[in-house]
Design an enzyme around this catalytic site. Structure first.
Site, PDB file in Angstrom:
ATOM      1  N   LYS A  33     -10.886  11.286 -38.932  1.00 27.90           N
ATOM      2  CA  LYS A  33     -11.711  11.642 -37.775  1.00 27.90           C
ATOM      3  C   LYS A  33     -13.007  12.342 -38.183  1.00 27.90           C
ATOM      4  O   LYS A  33     -14.061  12.098 -37.597  1.00 27.90           O
ATOM      5  CB  LYS A  33     -10.916  12.494 -36.787  1.00 27.90           C
ATOM      6  CG  LYS A  33     -10.631  13.911 -37.232  1.00 27.90           C
ATOM      7  CD  LYS A  33      -9.956  14.708 -36.132  1.00 27.90           C
ATOM      8  CE  LYS A  33      -9.673  16.123 -36.595  1.00 27.90           C
ATOM      9  NZ  LYS A  33     -10.877  16.894 -36.916  1.00 27.90           N
ATOM     10  N   THR A  34     -12.928  13.228 -39.202  1.00 31.67           N
ATOM     11  CA  THR A  34     -14.153  13.924 -39.635  1.00 31.67           C
ATOM     12  C   THR A  34     -15.148  12.926 -40.209  1.00 31.67           C
ATOM     13  O   THR A  34     -16.363  13.026 -39.987  1.00 31.67           O
ATOM     14  CB  THR A  34     -13.812  15.001 -40.676  1.00 31.67           C
ATOM     15  OG1 THR A  34     -12.825  15.878 -40.134  1.00 31.67           O
ATOM     16  CG2 THR A  34     -15.044  15.796 -41.059  1.00 31.67           C
ATOM     17  N   ASP A 217     -15.426  17.710 -31.600  1.00 34.89           N
ATOM     18  CA  ASP A 217     -14.269  17.577 -32.492  1.00 34.89           C
ATOM     19  C   ASP A 217     -13.075  18.305 -31.868  1.00 34.89           C
ATOM     20  O   ASP A 217     -13.245  19.266 -31.109  1.00 34.89           O
ATOM     21  CB  ASP A 217     -14.619  18.197 -33.854  1.00 34.89           C
ATOM     22  CG  ASP A 217     -13.567  17.892 -34.911  1.00 34.89           C
ATOM     23  OD1 ASP A 217     -12.727  16.999 -34.697  1.00 34.89           O
ATOM     24  OD2 ASP A 217     -13.587  18.570 -35.961  1.00 34.89           O
ATOM     25  N   GLU A 218     -11.856  17.862 -32.201  1.00 37.22           N
ATOM     26  CA  GLU A 218     -10.610  18.511 -31.719  1.00 37.22           C
ATOM     27  C   GLU A 218     -10.651  18.697 -30.205  1.00 37.22           C
ATOM     28  O   GLU A 218     -10.359  19.768 -29.672  1.00 37.22           O
ATOM     29  CB  GLU A 218     -10.407  19.871 -32.417  1.00 37.22           C
ATOM     30  CG  GLU A 218     -10.366  19.809 -33.936  1.00 37.22           C
ATOM     31  CD  GLU A 218      -9.058  19.236 -34.475  1.00 37.22           C
ATOM     32  OE1 GLU A 218      -8.238  18.747 -33.676  1.00 37.22           O
ATOM     33  OE2 GLU A 218      -8.856  19.267 -35.698  1.00 37.22           O
ATOM     34  N   GLN A 248      -1.442  16.314 -31.072  1.00 41.87           N
ATOM     35  CA  GLN A 248      -1.602  17.498 -31.912  1.00 41.87           C
ATOM     36  C   GLN A 248      -2.128  18.692 -31.114  1.00 41.87           C
ATOM     37  O   GLN A 248      -2.690  19.620 -31.691  1.00 41.87           O
ATOM     38  CB  GLN A 248      -2.537  17.201 -33.086  1.00 41.87           C
ATOM     39  CG  GLN A 248      -1.988  16.185 -34.067  1.00 41.87           C
ATOM     40  CD  GLN A 248      -2.824  16.084 -35.329  1.00 41.87           C
ATOM     41  OE1 GLN A 248      -2.800  16.948 -36.205  1.00 41.87           O
ATOM     42  NE2 GLN A 248      -3.589  15.014 -35.434  1.00 41.87           N
ATOM     43  N   ARG A 614       1.857  16.734 -42.144  1.00 44.80           N
ATOM     44  CA  ARG A 614       1.130  17.458 -43.197  1.00 44.80           C
ATOM     45  C   ARG A 614       1.463  16.896 -44.579  1.00 44.80           C
ATOM     46  O   ARG A 614       0.755  17.150 -45.551  1.00 44.80           O
ATOM     47  CB  ARG A 614       1.484  18.950 -43.192  1.00 44.80           C
ATOM     48  CG  ARG A 614       1.141  19.761 -41.944  1.00 44.80           C
ATOM     49  CD  ARG A 614      -0.264  19.559 -41.479  1.00 44.80           C
ATOM     50  NE  ARG A 614      -0.316  18.517 -40.461  1.00 44.80           N
ATOM     51  CZ  ARG A 614      -1.421  17.915 -40.075  1.00 44.80           C
ATOM     52  NH1 ARG A 614      -2.577  18.231 -40.634  1.00 44.80           N
ATOM     53  NH2 ARG A 614      -1.397  16.972 -39.141  1.00 44.80           N
TER      54      ARG A 614
END
Length: 742
Positions: A33-34, A217-218, A248, A614
């Site tokens: 995503k980044t 973002d997020e 998330q 993770r």
């Protein structure tokens, strides 16, 4: 342009090269995503659609903002200084400073951090003569911040009862004080910025004309007020590019609202959600576990992570008899991983609650394995534990000036700085300790170094004070009475008595966010109980020395290769070669509190989803059939989340015993592990006969005479419930309680 786009998969390419329109990008864990966000910005600038100063990019941490800027600078030969890329708070601060005259703030207004804000609130409450027990400062702080995050000024808060009316009064006084001093807190930055854009059309239209592209973002972590702020900035010609993952969303307790994603879809008329589902982090078995787990949640936007990297290793599951066995297993596996060449820094030990770290830290300490607590402090270094240890140090040795200074006015008992300075001067003049100076002040004569202050404070042997006392006298009475009572108690009961009478439990119960600190304090009782099991000398002084040693060693320095310990909340956004997820038991994960909250279980499942994703290569799930909590053994059943994972991706590491209360599956003699037992039948031990019987009269050194009303457990786990009259019913471990039969 081609160099920007060559490394993108089809979905990423679609998102990056969208025409001028708003979009919702559903970006799964590890899906890049980044990369998509930064490449989208670089693409817009390089294509000439906008200038670098025509972009507004919002994220949630300074670290993420700096990474975004660094990536853009690496892609394009431009000067990124001056670009509007930052956190909500950072961008609002910039907006308010540019238009301070329109906001009524001085150009040089200061920002209060959380501690500064609390200090202002304490000062206001003191000036208003408020009862700090009925209105704890932290509770007032939460009330003010929560109102601001809802977009409400004090005059807009509806008060239906006397308590809320008082809180509104405090909020009003706080607003007046901040305006007088020209300071703002973090919540104020966003609220005042929102108010500025709402009422000032000229400023609002200026920024709408400037920022034709807003990237977020997020997005799943945005609050209601943050979303309303974004909508104000987005004009009819603005394209909003929102990237997030509803699976998330784990910060509801901070105000995050996943409903913003659905609302955004409608408000901005999003024709189709772009889904980034190819995962570049984890192997297939880990992703299958995550996908199947999260499907149990309702109302998802829906996605399915996949990878081209192959199935990978199965997920290892360990069913430990006790929490100590669980920790020992983790230590052994960490050693094996290190022997295989995996760096310790690429291994994470995750847990649901901070208090769970204590058993793990103890095992790592004994194994001389360096570790680092990410985003937090080691167990024995946490504020509430250091307060508790200071009380214990005073019980062991009241001449300890450092311990005294730490707790003399914590919880608050009306001892001011001036009074303490006078005591320190007197102690220096007398060449003695602060404790001796206190005793002399209370008695008005030369002190003895021990003994209860009967004549001075009106206390008899084993009795409570005749009247409540504050100040220095109250502190002396408290310490002396605790020292006297604890002389005959075993170590775990010393800790329990101290927590009950010091006021620490009441203090943190009054804090809205004190639950973690209370769990840590209760875990200190468990630490004392475990120490009694292990140590040859289980005295209080020896335990305190052990705590100091464990606090002072094996927390790795900045450059040392070290294990990473953290809560699952702290792990969001990180990734590791190997992940251990421990304490997977009902009541721990999902946490007991989730049962009482709307959507609580689904948020816990999202938290589990975050934990699973993770891991890149190896994932361990573990649980304990029995776990010591608050100094008592608790028998557990494994979390429902393990049931929700496909059994085809799991590998159970321990053989099933023939005497186990489940039906073992047939396995070959050479098979390394047994098949999984049915979870709901596991983890229950039956009580066996005890030398103590229900109805028996007994005496306890602390609680006095009582009668046994229940018995359970065996061996070291045997315990009884005793009804002690005015002290109520208590569960006591027989190994430490030292009951006497009447």
């Amino acid at each position: 342009m081609s160099s920007l786009l060559t490394a993108l998969n089809p979905e990423q390419l679609e998102a990056v090269t969208l025409p001028h329109q708003s979009a919702l990008v559903l970006a799964g864990a590890g899906s890049g995503k980044t990369k998509v966000l930064t490449t989208r910005i670089a693409y817009l600038i390089q294509s000439g659609e906008i200038s670098p100063h025509g972009v507004l990019a919002v994220t949630f941490t300074n670290k993420a903002a700096k990474e975004m800027i660094a990536r853009i600078a690496a892609m394009l030969p431009i000067n990124t200084r001056g670009m509007w890329i930052g956190t909500f708070h950072g961008l609002c601060n910039r907006l308010l400073r540019a238009h301070n005259q329109d906001t009524g703030l001085p150009q040089t207004f200061q920002i209060l951090d959380s501690a500064d804000q609390l200090a202002v609130i304490k000062r206001i409450l003191k000036n208003l003569g408020a009862d700090d027990e009925k209105f704890p400062p932290r509770q007032v702080q939460w009330f003010i911040n929560n109102a601001k995050e809802e977009g409400l000024r004090a005059s807009q808060v509806e008060a239906y009862d006397d308590y809320t009316r008082k809180m509104v009064e405090f909020y009003t006084s706080y607003e007046q004080q901040c305006n007088k001093e020209g300071v703002v807190d973090f919540a104020e930055l966003l609220l005042r910025s929102y108010e500025l854009l709402t009422r000032n059309e000229i400023i609002r239209e200026h920024y709408r004309g400037r920022f034709l592209h807003i990237l977020v973002d997020e997005f799943q972590d945005t609050s209601r007020l943050q979303y309303k702020w974004l909508r104000l900035l987005a004009g009819p010609k603005t394209a909003v590019f929102a990237v997030g993952d509803d699976d998330q969303s784990i910060y509801a307790f901070r105000g995050a609202n996943t409903g913003n994603m659905r609302e955004f879809e409608q408000d901005f008329r999003i024709p189709r959600i772009i889904k980034l589902e190819q995962n570049y982090r984890s192997h297939g078995n880990i992703l299958d576990a995550a996908n199947t787990l999260i499907r149990n949640n309702n109302g998802r936007l829906g996605k399915n992570l996949w990878t081209s990297e192959g199935r990978g290793e199965p997920i290892r599951v360990y069913n430990a008899p006790t929490d100590f066995d669980e920790a020992a297993f983790i230590v052994d596996e960490v050693k094996s991983l290190r022997a295989e060449g995996v760096q310790l820094s690429q291994i994470a030990l995750l847990y649901r609650s901070n208090a769970q770290s204590r058993v793990l830290e103890h095992a790592l300490f004994n194994a001389s394995l360096p570790y680092r607590v990410y985003g937090g402090m080691r167990f024995f270094e946490r504020q509430e534990i250091k307060h508790a240890l200071a009380y214990l140090r005073m019980i062991a040795n009241p001449e300890d000036d450092n311990a005294l200074l730490r707790i003399v006015n914590f919880p608050a008992r009306g001892i001011g700085l001036r009074g303490l300075e006078q005591l320190q001067d007197e102690a220096r003049q007398q060449g003695g300790s602060l404790w001796e100076a206190m005793l002399k002040k209370c008695r008005g004569r030369e002190p003895a170094t021990s003994g209860l202050l009967k004549s001075s404070v009106g206390m008899g042997e084993n009795k409570e004070p005749d009247r409540p006392r504050r100040g220095i006298e109250g502190f002396v009475v408290l310490i002396e009475s605790m020292r006297q009572v604890c002389e005959t108690l075993p170590l775990p009961e010393i800790v329990e008595h101290m927590l009950e009478h010091s006021g620490l439990i009441r203090h943190y119960q009054a804090e809205r966010e004190g639950a973690d600190r209370l769990e840590n304090l209760n875990e200190l009782i468990t630490a004392a109980t475990a120490f009694v099991h292990e140590a040859e000398d289980d005295g209080l002084a020896v335990f305190l020395n052990h705590a100091s040693l464990e606090a002072g060693e094996h927390q790795a320095g900045g450059g040392e290769d070290a294990l990473q310990l953290m809560t699952v909340h702290s792990a969001k956004g990180l990734e590791f070669h190997s992940v251990f997820l421990s304490g997977l038991e009902e009541g721990l994960f999902p946490h007991d509190n989730s049962r009482n909250e709307a959507g609580g279980l689904e948020e816990e499942r999202r938290l589990m989803y975050v934990a699973v994703t993770r891991a890149r290569r190896r994932l361990y799930l573990s649980f304990a059939q029995s776990r010591m909590l608050h100094g008592q053994t608790r028998y557990n059943i494994p979390t429902r989340f393990i049931e929700e994972i496909p059994q085809s991706v799991l590998k159970w590491l321990q053989p099933v015993q023939k005497t186990a209360p489940w039906r073992p599956q047939p396995v070959s003699p050479t098979q390394e592990v047994a098949q999984r037992p049915p979870i709901r039948e596991m983890g229950v031990k039956e009580a066996t006969a005890s030398p103590w019987r229900v109805g028996q009269n007994v005496v306890h050194a602390k609680f006095g005479a009582g009668v046994i009303v229940n018995c359970e457990g065996r061996g070291a786990d045997a315990r009884v419930e005793v009804k002690f009259g005015r002290n109520g019913s208590k569960w006591l471990l027989l190994e430490y309680a030292k009951l006497t039969a009447l």
